[in-house]
Design an enzyme around this catalytic site. Structure first.
Site, PDB file in Angstrom:
ATOM      1  N   ASN A  94       7.233  52.866   8.258  1.00  0.00           N
ATOM      2  CA  ASN A  94       7.479  54.023   8.991  1.00  0.00           C
ATOM      3  C   ASN A  94       8.168  55.162   8.630  1.00  0.00           C
ATOM      4  O   ASN A  94       7.801  55.251   7.418  1.00  0.00           O
ATOM      5  CB  ASN A  94       8.706  52.866   9.605  1.00  0.00           C
ATOM      6  CG  ASN A  94       8.723  53.242  11.515  1.00  0.00           C
ATOM      7  OD1 ASN A  94       7.709  53.835  11.560  1.00  0.00           O
ATOM      8  ND2 ASN A  94       9.025  51.543  10.999  1.00  0.00           N
TER       9      ASN A  94
ATOM     10  N   ASP B 190      13.907  53.010  11.345  1.00  0.00           N
ATOM     11  CA  ASP B 190      12.159  54.064  11.830  1.00  0.00           C
ATOM     12  C   ASP B 190      11.661  55.065  11.884  1.00  0.00           C
ATOM     13  O   ASP B 190      11.399  55.480  10.591  1.00  0.00           O
ATOM     14  CB  ASP B 190      12.785  53.680  13.370  1.00  0.00           C
ATOM     15  CG  ASP B 190      11.442  53.321  13.874  1.00  0.00           C
ATOM     16  OD1 ASP B 190      10.761  53.556  13.995  1.00  0.00           O
ATOM     17  OD2 ASP B 190      11.517  51.943  15.120  1.00  0.00           O
TER      18      ASP B 190
ATOM     19  N   GLU C 207       6.892  56.291  20.502  1.00  0.00           N
ATOM     20  CA  GLU C 207       6.490  56.501  19.470  1.00  0.00           C
ATOM     21  C   GLU C 207       5.995  58.043  18.835  1.00  0.00           C
ATOM     22  O   GLU C 207       5.468  58.318  20.418  1.00  0.00           O
ATOM     23  CB  GLU C 207       6.009  55.559  18.361  1.00  0.00           C
ATOM     24  CG  GLU C 207       6.617  55.005  18.039  1.00  0.00           C
ATOM     25  CD  GLU C 207       7.330  54.820  17.095  1.00  0.00           C
ATOM     26  OE1 GLU C 207       7.854  55.620  16.746  1.00  0.00           O
ATOM     27  OE2 GLU C 207       8.171  53.979  16.127  1.00  0.00           O
TER      28      GLU C 207
END
Length: 297
Positions: A145, A204, A16
């Site tokens: 997100n 996301d 991430e």
């Protein structure tokens, strides 16, 4: 056609928060599940790792040096030379129930970080860090997100992955004030029993390019989307992995799009068919991105 390749061969469990450092021409990112910060040199594939004490949701470069790491237990400064972490601020939530997730600094160096609720209840919020303290800026979502700004800094984007929705707020760069939240884009949730191959995924992490278009990784959808400033899908790029997590722009001309991915809790047969799951991917794009802002700690 876009050629998607590996930027580095090492697979993260839950990759991430990719972050391009212009001065180093290197990519920083995190592995949330393994509690690591990583640095990839795309020119030679060299990878460095730093262990942290609790899950790192996102990172930011700090003016004057070092890296800010938003962990479950608070916001920390990571000394990249020694590997030591020092606390900048405790978390503004109960860490036994929530943690930090997606976040980025704005043009004036304030760090905006969203939370995620462990029980996946809509109790997470968006926080603004400045002058050593956190304040709550927005609330009422489950999985924060998609944080990004329009190139002129008049809009802030924020998404709730579980709700399959992306929002935007009028944004004042001078004051950090948010206007009223409005829906920017919405995607169909996965129906009970629906095959993954027919599911488009949920939004996301994201990044905005120089034309103001919003690039979003569609988790479990095996695709990357480019949305217009009005929220229309302009482009869909099919990916070789089921779970992309977040794009960012890098390279000398900011036209290389890097994309972190995940392999955490994925079925064995899926991982066997998708060996790049968890790796950082890359592709060349026509429109450059914007360099990241730095935190004024």
């Amino acid at each position: 056609m876009y050629l998607v390749t590996q930027a580095g061969p090492a697979a993260a469990t839950l990759g991430e928060s990719p972050l391009w450092c212009v001065e180093e021409q290197a990519l920083y990112y995190v592995d949330i599940a393994e509690r690591q910060v990583l640095r990839l040199d795309p020119s030679n594939g060299e990878l460095r790792r730093w262990a942290v004490a609790s899950e790192p949701g996102c990172i930011a470069l700090i003016e004057g040096g070092g890296l800010a790491v938003a962990q479950r237990q608070g916001l920390f400064r990571l000394d990249l030379a020694s590997g030591d972490c020092s606390l900048l601020a405790p978390p503004p939530y109960a860490p036994e129930r929530q943690r930090f997730n997606d976040g980025k600094p704005d043009v004036l160096g304030r760090f905006w970080i969203g939370g995620i609720d462990d029980a996946r209840a809509p109790d997470a919020a968006l926080y603004r860090y400045e002058s050593g303290h956190f304040s709550q800026a927005a609330a009422g979502i489950t999985t924060s997100n998609g944080l990004a700004w329009s190139p002129d800094q008049t809009l802030l984007y924020w998404s709730d992955t579980k709700a399959h929705e992306i929002y935007r707020f009028p944004f004042s760069a001078d004051t950090g004030h948010l206007g009223e939240r409005e829906l920017f884009a919405r995607f169909e949730p996965r129906a009970a029993g629906q095959a993954l191959d027919s599911y488009g995924g949920r939004p996301d992490g994201a990044a905005v390019d120089a034309e103001g278009c919003y690039w979003v990784a569609m988790f479990e959808g095996q695709r990357l989307l480019r949305l217009s400033p009005e929220g229309q899908v302009l482009m869909e790029i099919k990916l070789p992995v089921r779970c992309p997590t977040m794009p960012t722009f890098g390279g000398a001309d900011l036209r290389t799009l890097y994309l972190t991915t995940a392999r955490e809790k994925r079925p064995a047969e899926e991982l066997a068919a998708q060996p790049w799951a968890g790796c950082v991917l890359q592709l060349r794009v026509a429109v450059p991105g914007l360099p990241p802002h730095r935190l004024r700690a």
